[in-house]
Design a protein around this motif. Sequence first.
Motif, PDB file in Angstrom:
ATOM      1  N   LYS A 150      -1.443  -2.823  -8.902  1.00 51.16           N
ATOM      2  CA  LYS A 150      -2.704  -2.914  -8.173  1.00 51.16           C
ATOM      3  C   LYS A 150      -2.658  -4.027  -7.133  1.00 51.16           C
ATOM      4  N   ILE A 151      -3.224  -3.741  -5.964  1.00 52.84           N
ATOM      5  CA  ILE A 151      -3.335  -4.748  -4.915  1.00 52.84           C
ATOM      6  C   ILE A 151      -4.569  -5.599  -5.196  1.00 52.84           C
ATOM      7  N   LEU A 152      -4.389  -6.894  -5.292  1.00 54.04           N
ATOM      8  CA  LEU A 152      -5.470  -7.805  -5.667  1.00 54.04           C
ATOM      9  C   LEU A 152      -6.227  -8.352  -4.460  1.00 54.04           C
ATOM     10  N   ARG A 153      -5.554  -8.423  -3.328  1.00 52.94           N
ATOM     11  CA  ARG A 153      -6.180  -9.020  -2.141  1.00 52.94           C
ATOM     12  C   ARG A 153      -5.698  -8.288  -0.898  1.00 52.94           C
ATOM     13  N   LYS A 154      -6.650  -7.780  -0.129  1.00 49.95           N
ATOM     14  CA  LYS A 154      -6.323  -7.136   1.129  1.00 49.95           C
ATOM     15  C   LYS A 154      -6.873  -7.964   2.287  1.00 49.95           C
ATOM     16  N   PHE A 155      -6.122  -7.968   3.381  1.00 51.20           N
ATOM     17  CA  PHE A 155      -6.522  -8.697   4.575  1.00 51.20           C
ATOM     18  C   PHE A 155      -6.881  -7.709   5.673  1.00 51.20           C
ATOM     19  N   SER A 156      -7.982  -7.981   6.373  1.00 53.60           N
ATOM     20  CA  SER A 156      -8.353  -7.135   7.506  1.00 53.60           C
ATOM     21  C   SER A 156      -7.600  -7.594   8.740  1.00 53.60           C
ATOM     22  N   PHE A 157      -7.481  -6.702   9.723  1.00 52.74           N
ATOM     23  CA  PHE A 157      -6.771  -7.057  10.951  1.00 52.74           C
ATOM     24  C   PHE A 157      -7.504  -8.158  11.705  1.00 52.74           C
ATOM     25  N   ASP A 158      -8.824  -8.098  11.698  1.00 51.50           N
ATOM     26  CA  ASP A 158      -9.607  -9.147  12.360  1.00 51.50           C
ATOM     27  C   ASP A 158      -9.356 -10.507  11.719  1.00 51.50           C
ATOM     28  N   GLU A 159      -9.282 -10.514  10.407  1.00 49.06           N
ATOM     29  CA  GLU A 159      -9.026 -11.762   9.674  1.00 49.06           C
ATOM     30  C   GLU A 159      -7.640 -12.308  10.007  1.00 49.06           C
ATOM     31  N   ILE A 160      -6.656 -11.425  10.076  1.00 50.76           N
ATOM     32  CA  ILE A 160      -5.291 -11.843  10.392  1.00 50.76           C
ATOM     33  C   ILE A 160      -5.220 -12.418  11.799  1.00 50.76           C
ATOM     34  N   ARG A 161      -5.854 -11.731  12.744  1.00 48.36           N
ATOM     35  CA  ARG A 161      -5.869 -12.225  14.128  1.00 48.36           C
ATOM     36  C   ARG A 161      -6.527 -13.597  14.232  1.00 48.36           C
ATOM     37  N   MET A 212       0.816  -1.215   0.000  1.00 53.45           N
ATOM     38  CA  MET A 212       0.000   0.000   0.000  1.00 53.45           C
ATOM     39  C   MET A 212       0.847   1.260   0.000  1.00 53.45           C
ATOM     40  N   GLU A 213       1.890   1.247   0.788  1.00 54.51           N
ATOM     41  CA  GLU A 213       2.670   2.470   0.998  1.00 54.51           C
ATOM     42  C   GLU A 213       3.716   2.704  -0.083  1.00 54.51           C
ATOM     43  N   TYR A 214       4.274   1.648  -0.632  1.00 53.44           N
ATOM     44  CA  TYR A 214       5.414   1.803  -1.527  1.00 53.44           C
ATOM     45  C   TYR A 214       5.213   1.204  -2.921  1.00 53.44           C
ATOM     46  N   LEU A 215       4.886  -0.087  -2.997  1.00 52.01           N
ATOM     47  CA  LEU A 215       4.889  -0.737  -4.304  1.00 52.01           C
ATOM     48  C   LEU A 215       3.741  -0.261  -5.198  1.00 52.01           C
ATOM     49  N   SER A 216       2.683   0.260  -4.606  1.00 49.81           N
ATOM     50  CA  SER A 216       1.572   0.796  -5.403  1.00 49.81           C
ATOM     51  C   SER A 216       1.873   2.187  -5.940  1.00 49.81           C
ATOM     52  N   GLN A 217       2.930   2.782  -5.458  1.00 47.61           N
ATOM     53  CA  GLN A 217       3.305   4.126  -5.896  1.00 47.61           C
ATOM     54  C   GLN A 217       3.779   4.107  -7.341  1.00 47.61           C
ATOM     55  N   LYS A 218       3.287   5.022  -8.146  1.00 51.19           N
ATOM     56  CA  LYS A 218       3.662   5.066  -9.559  1.00 51.19           C
ATOM     57  C   LYS A 218       4.949   5.855  -9.772  1.00 51.19           C
ATOM     58  N   ALA A 274      14.036  -3.617  -0.858  1.00 50.92           N
ATOM     59  CA  ALA A 274      12.855  -3.024  -0.237  1.00 50.92           C
ATOM     60  C   ALA A 274      11.852  -4.076   0.211  1.00 50.92           C
ATOM     61  N   ILE A 275      11.609  -5.064  -0.640  1.00 48.81           N
ATOM     62  CA  ILE A 275      10.563  -6.035  -0.309  1.00 48.81           C
ATOM     63  C   ILE A 275      11.022  -7.001   0.777  1.00 48.81           C
ATOM     64  N   LEU A 276      12.297  -7.375   0.761  1.00 48.64           N
ATOM     65  CA  LEU A 276      12.801  -8.263   1.809  1.00 48.64           C
ATOM     66  C   LEU A 276      12.770  -7.561   3.161  1.00 48.64           C
ATOM     67  N   ARG A 277      13.173  -6.304   3.172  1.00 47.36           N
ATOM     68  CA  ARG A 277      13.139  -5.515   4.409  1.00 47.36           C
ATOM     69  C   ARG A 277      11.704  -5.342   4.912  1.00 47.36           C
ATOM     70  N   SER A 278      10.772  -5.239   3.990  1.00 50.10           N
ATOM     71  CA  SER A 278       9.370  -5.023   4.379  1.00 50.10           C
ATOM     72  C   SER A 278       8.764  -6.248   5.042  1.00 50.10           C
TER      73      SER A 278
END
Length: 454
Positions: free
Chosen positions: A436-447, A49-55, A130-134
Motif C-alpha cells: 500500500k502507498i502511504l503518502r502521495k504527492f501532488s504535482f503542484d506540491e512537488i513544483r 503506483m505502476e509496479y510495486l503496488s501490483q500483487k 527495478a527500484i534503482l532504475r525507477s
Amino acid sequence: MNPILNTDSYKISHYLQYPKDIKFVSSYIESRGGRWNRLLFYGLQIFLMEYLSQKITYENIDEAADFIAAHGIKFNKDGWKYIVEHHGGALPLEIEAVAEGSIIQTENVLLQIKNTDPNLAWLVGYFETAILRSIWYPVAVATNSYFCKQNILHFLKESGTPENIDFALHDFGARGVSSFESAGIGGSAHMVNFKGSDTITGALFAKKYYGADMAAFSIPASEHSTMTSWGKENEMKAYENMVQSYGDGIFACVIDSYDTLNAIDLWGKLFDEVRSKGGKVVLRPDSGNPVTMASQCIEKMMSLAGYKLNSKGYKVLPDHIRLIYGDGINPQSIEDILNELKFRKISSDNIVFGMGGALLQHLNRDTLRFAMKVNAVSSDGINWRDVYKNPITDPKKRSKSGRLALIKENDIYKTIRADELGSKDNWLIPVFKDGKILRKFSFDEIRARAREFD
C-alpha cells in the motif's frame, strides 16, 4: 509486466546466499556525487503506483517458473507462493523516502527499504534493479532541467524578466528517448521546473501519477516539411499562411529551410501584420553555430523591427517578436548563448530554448552515480547489525552502514544513523508498506517544493 521477472538474472539466485539467521535486510539508495552537487528528487511515485503496488499472482509464478527454468537458474517458487498465500500477493516491503520535489545535496540517503516479513529477507535485494532504475532516470532529468532553470534564471535576473522563467526551456525530447515510458517519466520530470513542452506523454504521466490537471503547454509551430512543401520560390507564401492561420495568437515558425537571415528579411514584411492581429511570432533557426546564429538572428530582427531598452539597460524586441533556439542546445550552449547576448547588451527576454536529447536522453546512472546498497541486517527486526562495502581499490564506493535517517540543519541535509536521531526530524517519510502507498504527492506540491530555492 510480471513483477517476478522485473529484475536481473543473478538476483534470482540470491535467496540461497544470505546467512540463515538473517531475517531482515535494510538497503538504501543514494547519489554518490556526479555532475551536480545537488539533485531534485522525483519519480518514485510512478514506480510505486505502476509496479510495486501490483500483487503477485499464481499466474506470475507459473510464468516466471517456466522462463527461469529455461534460463538456467534455480527458481524460488516456494518463496513467491508464500507471498501469495500469506500476504495476498502484496509485497511485504516498507519504504521511506524524501519528499518528491526536494532539493538535496548528493551523498545523502534518498530512500531506505526493508522487508516486513522475517521469511523474506531476500526480497529487498530482489527489487534493487527495478527500484534503482525507477529513481535514477527521473531524478537525473529533473536535476538536469533544474540546473538549466537556475542558469537561465540568473541571466533573466541580470538582463530581463525573471517571471518569464516558466516557459524559457521547452522540451523537444519525445522523439529522442528510448521508449514511450521514458518520454512520460523524463517529460514529466522536466515539467517540475518548466511549463513548456511538446512531449505530450510527460503531461499524461503528470496527470495519471500526480494528479496534474495540465502540467505543460505548447503552441502551433511549423516544421521543415510544412515549409518546404511550398517550394523555395513560394517561401514567402508559406510564412504568409502561418500568419493567416495563427497570427492572432502565439505561434512558432522554422526559418532555416534555405537561408536563415533572408527568411528574417521576409518575416520583416509580416511583423506589422502579426502585431495588428494581436499575436506573437517566435522564429526558430535550426542550424549553424547556436551561439553565433542566436545573436545574429536577434540583431537582424532588431534591425527590422526595432527594440527598446529595458530598465536594466538591455535591448528588447517588440513584444510580438521573439526567438526560440532548439538545435544543438544543451546546458553549456545555453550558458554560452546567454553570455554572448549579455556581451551584446541583448536581454535574455528575447530568447527561449528548446532541448531534446540533451534534456531527456544524454544521462545515465553514473550521471549522479546512483547506487543501492545493503546497510544493515537483523535477526529480529529490532537489533540491527551494520553492513557496508569498502573496496580499497575505490574508496568513493564505500557505502553507508547502519539504519539511516536524514536531518536538515540550516537548509543543508545530512545523513546520520537512525539511532542518533534523538528528537531531530527525520526527512525520510514512510511512503509504502505491505503493498500500500502511504503518502502521495501532488504535482503542484512537488513544483512548490522544488521552487523554494529559486
